[in-house]
Motif scaffolding. Structure first.
Motif, PDB file in Angstrom:
ATOM      1  N   VAL A   1       1.976 102.660  -3.168  1.00  0.00           N
ATOM      2  CA  VAL A   1       1.082 102.768  -2.012  1.00  0.00           C
ATOM      3  C   VAL A   1       1.455 101.716  -0.967  1.00  0.00           C
ATOM      4  N   ALA A   2       1.832 100.533  -1.430  1.00  0.00           N
ATOM      5  CA  ALA A   2       2.262  99.481  -0.503  1.00  0.00           C
ATOM      6  C   ALA A   2       3.462  99.945   0.323  1.00  0.00           C
ATOM      7  N   TRP A   3       4.403 100.607  -0.308  1.00  0.00           N
ATOM      8  CA  TRP A   3       5.561 101.129   0.420  1.00  0.00           C
ATOM      9  C   TRP A   3       5.139 102.224   1.394  1.00  0.00           C
ATOM     10  N   GLY A   4       4.255 103.104   0.962  1.00  0.00           N
ATOM     11  CA  GLY A   4       3.788 104.170   1.847  1.00  0.00           C
ATOM     12  C   GLY A   4       3.103 103.610   3.085  1.00  0.00           C
ATOM     13  N   HIS A   5       2.368 102.536   2.911  1.00  0.00           N
ATOM     14  CA  HIS A   5       1.665 101.910   4.034  1.00  0.00           C
ATOM     15  C   HIS A   5       2.601 101.035   4.863  1.00  0.00           C
ATOM     16  N   ASP A   6       3.613 100.498   4.242  1.00  0.00           N
ATOM     17  CA  ASP A   6       4.584  99.644   4.942  1.00  0.00           C
ATOM     18  C   ASP A   6       5.226 100.379   6.113  1.00  0.00           C
ATOM     19  N   VAL A   7       5.430 101.670   5.941  1.00  0.00           N
ATOM     20  CA  VAL A   7       6.041 102.494   6.988  1.00  0.00           C
ATOM     21  C   VAL A   7       5.270 102.350   8.297  1.00  0.00           C
ATOM     22  N   THR A   8       3.943 102.396   8.215  1.00  0.00           N
ATOM     23  CA  THR A   8       3.127 102.346   9.432  1.00  0.00           C
ATOM     24  C   THR A   8       2.890 100.929   9.924  1.00  0.00           C
ATOM     25  N   VAL A   9       2.779  99.984   9.013  1.00  0.00           N
ATOM     26  CA  VAL A   9       2.432  98.621   9.412  1.00  0.00           C
ATOM     27  C   VAL A   9       3.576  97.935  10.151  1.00  0.00           C
ATOM     28  N   ARG A  10       4.774  98.040   9.650  1.00  0.00           N
ATOM     29  CA  ARG A  10       5.911  97.355  10.280  1.00  0.00           C
ATOM     30  C   ARG A  10       6.312  97.992  11.602  1.00  0.00           C
TER      31      ARG A  10
ATOM     32  N   GLU B   1       9.746 104.728  15.038  1.00  0.00           N
ATOM     33  CA  GLU B   1       8.724 105.387  15.849  1.00  0.00           C
ATOM     34  C   GLU B   1       8.150 106.609  15.153  1.00  0.00           C
ATOM     35  N   ASP B   2       6.873 106.807  15.378  1.00  0.00           N
ATOM     36  CA  ASP B   2       6.165 107.977  14.866  1.00  0.00           C
ATOM     37  C   ASP B   2       6.278 108.125  13.348  1.00  0.00           C
ATOM     38  N   ALA B   3       6.377 107.018  12.644  1.00  0.00           N
ATOM     39  CA  ALA B   3       6.441 107.080  11.183  1.00  0.00           C
ATOM     40  C   ALA B   3       5.018 107.040  10.642  1.00  0.00           C
ATOM     41  N   PRO B   4       4.530 108.153  10.095  1.00  0.00           N
ATOM     42  CA  PRO B   4       3.152 108.199   9.605  1.00  0.00           C
ATOM     43  C   PRO B   4       3.039 107.611   8.204  1.00  0.00           C
ATOM     44  N   PHE B   5       1.821 107.230   7.853  1.00  0.00           N
ATOM     45  CA  PHE B   5       1.564 106.840   6.466  1.00  0.00           C
ATOM     46  C   PHE B   5       1.809 108.071   5.614  1.00  0.00           C
ATOM     47  N   SER B   6       2.568 107.899   4.570  1.00  0.00           N
ATOM     48  CA  SER B   6       2.879 109.037   3.715  1.00  0.00           C
ATOM     49  C   SER B   6       3.125 108.569   2.302  1.00  0.00           C
ATOM     50  N   LEU B   7       2.599 109.314   1.354  1.00  0.00           N
ATOM     51  CA  LEU B   7       2.886 109.047  -0.048  1.00  0.00           C
ATOM     52  C   LEU B   7       3.868 110.079  -0.594  1.00  0.00           C
TER      53      LEU B   7
ATOM     54  N   GLY C   1       9.695 111.841  -0.850  1.00  0.00           N
ATOM     55  CA  GLY C   1      10.831 111.980   0.069  1.00  0.00           C
ATOM     56  C   GLY C   1      10.731 111.043   1.259  1.00  0.00           C
ATOM     57  N   HIS C   2       9.530 110.947   1.838  1.00  0.00           N
ATOM     58  CA  HIS C   2       9.329 110.055   2.984  1.00  0.00           C
ATOM     59  C   HIS C   2       9.483 108.590   2.583  1.00  0.00           C
ATOM     60  N   VAL C   3       8.866 108.229   1.456  1.00  0.00           N
ATOM     61  CA  VAL C   3       8.935 106.833   1.011  1.00  0.00           C
ATOM     62  C   VAL C   3      10.383 106.458   0.699  1.00  0.00           C
ATOM     63  N   TRP C   4      11.109 107.326   0.003  1.00  0.00           N
ATOM     64  CA  TRP C   4      12.498 107.032  -0.348  1.00  0.00           C
ATOM     65  C   TRP C   4      13.373 106.921   0.902  1.00  0.00           C
ATOM     66  N   ALA C   5      13.167 107.805   1.870  1.00  0.00           N
ATOM     67  CA  ALA C   5      13.939 107.738   3.114  1.00  0.00           C
ATOM     68  C   ALA C   5      13.663 106.417   3.830  1.00  0.00           C
ATOM     69  N   TYR C   6      12.403 105.995   3.829  1.00  0.00           N
ATOM     70  CA  TYR C   6      12.053 104.719   4.466  1.00  0.00           C
ATOM     71  C   TYR C   6      12.702 103.550   3.735  1.00  0.00           C
TER      72      TYR C   6
END
Length: 181
Positions: free
Chosen positions: A94-103, A107-113, A116-121
């Motif tokens: 969850v920390a990684w999923g939220h890291d996408v939006t916080v940092r 651009e336009d990187a939504p919170f996602s669990l 695929g999205h987390v691994w790409a990030y």
């Protein structure tokens, strides 16, 4: 054997309603802790303070698992330890999923669990880096090593905290209550 002293050992029982409470509550608590962990580490400009935050995050996750194990009247130390380990990984995810939006690195990187999205990030973050330590932006294998150390600390501290959930507590099997000594 006459005169032998019996010592208490946990029965190993896992009441179904207690398991639901412990697992559900711990996973929710670990998710909230992961969210807050990301907010904290992304808001602190001193990387060395983040090292302390890693251990505190693991401790909080372990404490949640420990508390809910006892609340659910689970008398199985292995269950509690496994719950702490699983919760640590859920919290980190969850920390990684939220890291996408916080940092805001992308651009336009939504919170996602979504895995695929987390691994790409994670891969993009690893290629570009996201913070500096001693004038160097760690990337590649150096950053993987840092993340491995972080994960190990969180998991081990959470395991240690949840592993001692029952400690020296004694449960009265007939009434299903923890005794107070």
């Amino acid at each position: 054997m006459a005169g032998a002293v019996e010592t208490y050992t946990h029965s190993g029982k896992i009441p179904p309603q207690g398991a639901l409470l412990a697992v559900g509550g711990t996973l929710v608590g670990a998710s909230v802790a992961g969210w807050l962990y990301t907010e904290f580490i992304c808001g602190i400009p001193w990387i060395y303070v983040n090292v302390i935050a890693v251990a505190v995050f693991g401790f909080v996750v372990g404490a949640i698992a420990s508390w809910l194990t006892r609340l659910g009247k689970i008398r199985n130390p292995g269950f509690s330890a496994l719950l702490g380990i699983c919760a640590a990984f859920v919290g980190l995810y969850v920390a990684w999923g939220h890291d996408v939006t916080v940092r805001g690195l992308y651009e336009d990187a939504p919170f996602s669990l979504s895995p695929g999205h987390v691994w790409a990030y994670v891969q993009a973050f690893n290629a570009d880096g996201g913070w500096m330590i001693n004038g160097t932006v760690p990337t590649g294998y150096a950053l993987w090593a840092i993340w491995l150390i972080e994960t190990t600390i969180v998991v081990l501290v959470a395991w240690a905290g949840s592993n001692d959930a029952l400690g020296s507590a004694i449960c009265c099997e007939p009434c299903g209550r923890w005794t107070k000594l």
